[in-house]
Write a protein that holds these residues in place. Structure first.
Motif, mmCIF file in Angstrom:
data_model
loop_
_atom_site.group_PDB
_atom_site.id
_atom_site.type_symbol
_atom_site.label_atom_id
_atom_site.label_comp_id
_atom_site.label_asym_id
_atom_site.label_seq_id
_atom_site.Cartn_x
_atom_site.Cartn_y
_atom_site.Cartn_z
ATOM 1 N N GLY A 7 0.816 -1.212 0.000
ATOM 2 C CA GLY A 7 0.000 0.000 0.000
ATOM 3 C C GLY A 7 0.848 1.259 0.000
ATOM 4 N N LEU A 56 2.465 1.717 -3.401
ATOM 5 C CA LEU A 56 1.484 2.197 -4.383
ATOM 6 C C LEU A 56 1.246 3.695 -4.226
ATOM 7 N N SER A 113 -4.440 2.846 -8.276
ATOM 8 C CA SER A 113 -3.367 2.573 -7.314
ATOM 9 C C SER A 113 -3.703 3.149 -5.944
ATOM 10 N N ALA A 120 -4.227 0.753 -2.830
ATOM 11 C CA ALA A 120 -3.411 1.018 -1.640
ATOM 12 C C ALA A 120 -4.293 1.092 -0.399
#
Length: 151
Positions: free
Chosen positions: A73, A76, A113, A117
């Motif tokens: 996460g 990202l 993303s 995340a």
């Protein structure tokens, strides 16, 4: 833990106001110079990312899946400035930047993303707290059992 909550609250507020798209041009960062202001901002983003990864390693390492998801996460989120920089350079290199339209794939990549995340952070947190609750329950059972057998 409070500092990590503050980081996520700031990220949420940024999503509402899109501050990070213009923060490098504000007076606060312009004291470093036009392009240097953005560099300082990127350094701050990197420091937040490093903090998130170190926090994950220190606090969650007993649960490898939770640690991995938290680190994914963070990576990202750290990829977003690079994605945005790529978009800006694509716009600038187009024949007419005023007519340039952001390709849908760029929107999907950036927003995807961020969403992925967030999902990684949430799942990581749920996995870790499930583990921690199990540890607490087994500790209570062990303590109760020891107490009963020592009577």
């Amino acid at each position: 833990m409070g500092l990590l909550c503050l980081v996520f609250a700031t990220l949420s507020l940024d999503e509402l106001g899109s501050f990070h798209e213009t923060i490098g041009d504000t007076g606060l960062f312009e004291i470093f110079g036009k392009s240097e202001g953005w560099q300082v901002f990127y350094i701050l983003i990197m420091l937040v990312g490093v903090f998130m990864i170190l926090f994950s390693w220190v606090r969650l390492r007993r649960v490898p899946v939770a640690t991995l998801l938290m680190i994914i996460g963070a990576l990202l989120l750290l990829s977003n400035p690079m994605q945005e920089d790529f978009e800006i350079e694509t716009m600038r290199s187009s024949p007419n930047p005023l007519l340039w339209k952001r390709p849908v794939i760029f929107i999907l990549l950036e927003e995807g993303s961020e969403i992925f995340a967030t999902i990684c952070f949430l799942v990581s947190t749920m996995i870790y707290y499930t583990y921690a609750a199990g540890q607490l329950t087994s500790l209570k059972i062990t303590s109760s059992t020891n107490y009963i057998f020592h009577l």
